[in-house]
Design a protein around this motif. Structure first.
Motif, short mmCIF file in Angstrom:
data_model
loop_
_atom_site.label_atom_id
_atom_site.label_comp_id
_atom_site.label_asym_id
_atom_site.label_seq_id
_atom_site.Cartn_x
_atom_site.Cartn_y
_atom_site.Cartn_z
N PRO A 91 37.20 36.79 36.28
CA PRO A 91 37.57 35.50 36.80
C PRO A 91 38.99 35.25 37.40
O PRO A 91 40.00 35.92 36.66
CB PRO A 91 37.07 34.77 35.41
CG PRO A 91 36.15 35.60 34.68
CD PRO A 91 36.74 36.87 34.90
N PHE A 92 39.23 34.50 37.97
CA PHE A 92 40.60 33.97 38.47
C PHE A 92 40.51 32.58 39.24
O PHE A 92 39.58 32.21 39.57
CB PHE A 92 41.02 35.19 39.49
CG PHE A 92 40.32 35.44 40.58
CD1 PHE A 92 40.25 34.49 41.92
CD2 PHE A 92 39.21 36.43 41.00
CE1 PHE A 92 39.56 34.37 43.09
CE2 PHE A 92 38.79 36.38 42.09
CZ PHE A 92 38.59 35.47 43.04
N LEU A 133 48.94 38.36 43.06
CA LEU A 133 49.76 39.43 43.65
C LEU A 133 48.77 40.33 44.25
O LEU A 133 47.90 40.90 43.73
CB LEU A 133 50.46 40.23 42.53
CG LEU A 133 51.31 41.69 43.20
CD1 LEU A 133 52.39 40.97 44.10
CD2 LEU A 133 51.72 42.43 42.17
N TYR A 134 48.98 40.49 45.66
CA TYR A 134 48.18 41.17 46.54
C TYR A 134 49.02 42.56 46.55
O TYR A 134 49.79 42.59 47.74
CB TYR A 134 47.70 40.65 47.90
CG TYR A 134 46.74 41.09 48.53
CD1 TYR A 134 45.99 42.17 48.18
CD2 TYR A 134 46.48 40.48 49.88
CE1 TYR A 134 44.94 42.56 49.02
CE2 TYR A 134 45.38 40.87 50.89
CZ TYR A 134 44.44 41.91 50.18
OH TYR A 134 43.61 42.62 50.95
N ASP A 135 48.72 43.73 46.00
CA ASP A 135 49.39 45.04 46.28
C ASP A 135 48.53 45.90 47.05
O ASP A 135 47.18 46.22 46.94
CB ASP A 135 49.34 45.74 44.94
CG ASP A 135 50.17 47.23 44.98
OD1 ASP A 135 51.33 47.03 45.22
OD2 ASP A 135 49.54 48.00 44.62
N ILE A 140 44.33 43.08 43.62
CA ILE A 140 44.77 41.73 43.49
C ILE A 140 44.80 41.57 41.82
O ILE A 140 43.66 41.91 41.25
CB ILE A 140 43.70 40.82 44.10
CG1 ILE A 140 43.70 40.82 45.56
CG2 ILE A 140 44.20 39.41 43.99
CD1 ILE A 140 42.87 40.08 46.34
N PHE A 141 46.01 41.12 41.82
CA PHE A 141 46.17 40.75 40.03
C PHE A 141 46.57 39.39 39.98
O PHE A 141 47.34 38.60 40.90
CB PHE A 141 47.34 41.71 39.70
CG PHE A 141 47.18 43.12 39.78
CD1 PHE A 141 46.78 44.03 38.54
CD2 PHE A 141 47.43 43.90 41.03
CE1 PHE A 141 46.65 45.10 38.56
CE2 PHE A 141 47.25 45.27 40.84
CZ PHE A 141 46.76 45.97 39.76
N THR A 142 46.20 38.85 38.84
CA THR A 142 46.65 37.65 38.33
C THR A 142 48.35 37.87 37.76
O THR A 142 48.65 39.17 37.64
CB THR A 142 46.28 37.05 37.12
OG1 THR A 142 45.89 38.23 36.09
CG2 THR A 142 44.62 36.78 37.57
N VAL A 191 42.01 41.38 39.07
CA VAL A 191 40.60 40.69 39.39
C VAL A 191 39.78 41.09 40.70
O VAL A 191 38.71 40.64 40.78
CB VAL A 191 41.18 39.29 39.62
CG1 VAL A 191 41.52 38.62 38.14
CG2 VAL A 191 41.97 38.87 40.54
N ALA A 192 40.52 41.97 41.58
CA ALA A 192 39.72 42.13 42.89
C ALA A 192 40.21 43.23 43.38
O ALA A 192 41.38 43.72 43.44
CB ALA A 192 39.77 41.19 43.74
N SER A 193 39.42 44.25 44.08
CA SER A 193 40.01 45.29 45.00
C SER A 193 39.30 45.18 46.23
O SER A 193 38.08 44.70 46.61
CB SER A 193 39.28 46.64 44.27
OG SER A 193 39.81 46.76 43.00
N VAL A 194 40.16 45.57 47.32
CA VAL A 194 39.90 45.59 48.73
C VAL A 194 39.85 46.50 49.52
O VAL A 194 40.86 47.32 49.34
CB VAL A 194 40.62 44.08 49.33
CG1 VAL A 194 39.94 43.75 50.57
CG2 VAL A 194 40.88 43.14 48.29
N ILE A 195 38.97 46.81 50.40
CA ILE A 195 39.32 47.87 51.48
C ILE A 195 38.90 47.32 52.79
O ILE A 195 37.75 46.60 53.06
CB ILE A 195 38.52 49.11 50.97
CG1 ILE A 195 38.85 49.83 49.59
CG2 ILE A 195 38.68 50.05 52.28
CD1 ILE A 195 38.12 51.21 49.43
N GLN A 196 39.76 47.69 53.85
CA GLN A 196 39.44 47.36 54.99
C GLN A 196 39.90 48.40 56.18
O GLN A 196 40.94 49.11 55.97
CB GLN A 196 40.35 45.96 55.64
CG GLN A 196 39.99 45.66 56.95
CD GLN A 196 40.90 44.31 56.96
OE1 GLN A 196 41.71 44.52 57.91
NE2 GLN A 196 40.21 43.31 56.81
N GLU A 197 39.06 48.61 57.07
CA GLU A 197 39.51 49.43 58.31
C GLU A 197 39.48 48.29 59.43
O GLU A 197 38.81 47.46 59.85
CB GLU A 197 38.40 50.63 58.55
CG GLU A 197 38.99 51.52 59.57
CD GLU A 197 38.11 52.91 59.79
OE1 GLU A 197 38.88 54.00 59.69
OE2 GLU A 197 36.83 52.82 60.00
N GLY A 198 40.68 48.61 60.22
CA GLY A 198 40.74 48.11 61.75
C GLY A 198 41.17 48.83 62.99
O GLY A 198 41.90 49.96 62.35
#
Length: 294
Positions: free
Chosen positions: A245-246, A253-255, A272-274, A280-287
Motif C-alpha cells: 500500500p502507498f 521515489l521513482y528510480d 517506486i519507493f515510499t 511499493v511498485a515496479s514498472v517496465i515500459q518499451e517505447g
C-alpha cells in the motif's frame, strides 16, 4: 489541492454509460495526442469500478495501439474475464472514432499474508532540497525547440509535484550519461474525504509512471527528447506490479534505468519507493525512440 489536480481527479471519475462501459475526457498534453499515463489510469479506473473494493489491483499489462485524439471522448469497455476466490481479472479496451487506441489487462487480489522481502531503496536526496518544476524548467528554455514548451510542460504536469534528482535529458544534451534517472513525486495536494480511496492512489501513480520512464534511454545517448526535437517517440507497452500500500499524496521515489535500446525501441525499468524505503511498485515500459533523419 490546486486546480490542475482537481481537474485530473474529475477526469479519473469516469462517467458510467452502461453496466461495464465508461466514458472519459482528456487533459491538455504537451504533444498533439492523449497522454499515455492518462488513458492507462482511466482504463484502470474503469476496471476497478467492476471489482469489489477489498480487491485492489496488483498488476496491469497494457498496449498503446493508436494515438489518442485529445479533443474526443474515450469509451472504455470492460470484460469480466474471471472472478475467483482470491484473484479477479479484467480486460479493458479504450475506443475512439470506432477504433481501439489502448488495451489493458489488470489483475486484482484479496489481501493475504505471505513471505516478504525487497530490494533496498537506493540513495536519493531529500525531495524538499530539490528544485520544483517551476524553478527548474525556465533554466532550459533556450534549449527547447520552440517558445512556450517550458510553459506547456508546467501546465501538463501541474497536478503533480515532480522533482528531478539530476538534470533531465533536455538539460544534458550531447552529454551521454549513465542510463539511470530518479525523480521524486507526489500529487499537488492531499487526498481526503470521499476521494481518499486505495484505487485512486494506484491510478494516480499509474498516471505519473508514464511521464519520465524513458528518460534513462535518452540519457544514455545524450538526447534531449521531443522538447528539444532530437528524437521522436511514443510508448508501446506498459506493465506495473503493485507490491504494498502507498499514498500518491506522499513523496514517492521513482528510480529508473534503461537496460537496452535497439531497433528503434528503448526499454525502461522503474522501481517506486515510499520515503521510508518501502518498495511499493515496479514498472517496465518499451517505447519507440527514433532519431529524425535529415
Amino acid at each position: 489541492m490546486n486546480d490542475a489536480l482537481l481537474a485530473l481527479l474529475e477526469q479519473l471519475d469516469l462517467e458510467r454509460i452502461e453496466q461495464d462501459i465508461f466514458r472519459g475526457t482528456s487533459r491538455p498534453s504537451v504533444v498533439p495526442r492523449v497522454f499515455g499515463g492518462q488513458v492507462a489510469a482511466q482504463a484502470l479506473v474503469a476496471a476497478g469500478r467492476t471489482v469489489p473494493e477489498d480487491r485492489p489491483p496488483h498488476s496491469l499489462h497494457a498496449y498503446f495501439l493508436r494515438p489518442g485524439d485529445p479533443g474526443a471522448p474515450i469509451v472504455y469497455t470492460v470484460d469480466r474475464i474471471r472472478d475467483g476466490r482470491s484473484f479477479t481479472t479484467r480486460r479493458v479496451v479504450a475506443v475512439q472514432h470506432g477504433q481501439p487506441i489502448f488495451h489493458l489487462s489488470a489483475s486484482f487480489q484479496v489481501y493475504e499474508e505471505g513471505m516478504e522481502h525487497q530490494e533496498p531503496m537506493p540513495y536519493a536526496p531529500d525531495p524538499l532540497t530539490l528544485p520544483t518544476a517551476a524553478e527548474m524548467l525556465p533554466r532550459y528554455a533556450d534549449r527547447f525547440r520552440e517558445p512556450g514548451v517550458a510553459q506547456r510542460l508546467l501546465e501538463a504536469r501541474a497536478a503533480v509535484d515532480l522533482r528531478y534528482v539530476d538534470a533531465p535529458p533536455f538539460g544534458s544534451v550531447g552529454e551521454p550519461r549513465d542510463p539511470r534517472s530518479q525523480v521524486w513525486f507526489r500529487t499537488n495536494g492531499k487526498l481526503d474525504g470521499a476521494i481518499d480511496q486505495p484505487l485512486l492512489h494506484i491510478c494516480l501513480v499509474t498516471y505519473v509512471s508514464d511521464m519520465t520512464l524513458l528518460d534513462s534511454v535518452l540519457l544514455a545517448h545524450g538526447r534531449g527528447g521531443w522538447a528539444v526535437g532530437d528524437v521522436v517517440g511514443a510508448s508501446l507497452d506498459h506493465a506495473m506490479w503493485f507490491h504494498r500500500p502507498f499514498r500518491a499524496d506522499d513523496w514517492l521515489l521513482y528510480d529508473q534505468e534503461s537496460p537496452t535500446a535497439q531497433g528503434g525501441r528503448g526499454l525502461g525499468k522503474g522501481r517506486i519507493f515510499t520515503a521510508d524505503g518501502q518498495l511499493v511498485a515496479s514498472v517496465i515500459q518499451e517505447g519507440v525512440i527514433r532519431v529524425p533523419r535529415g
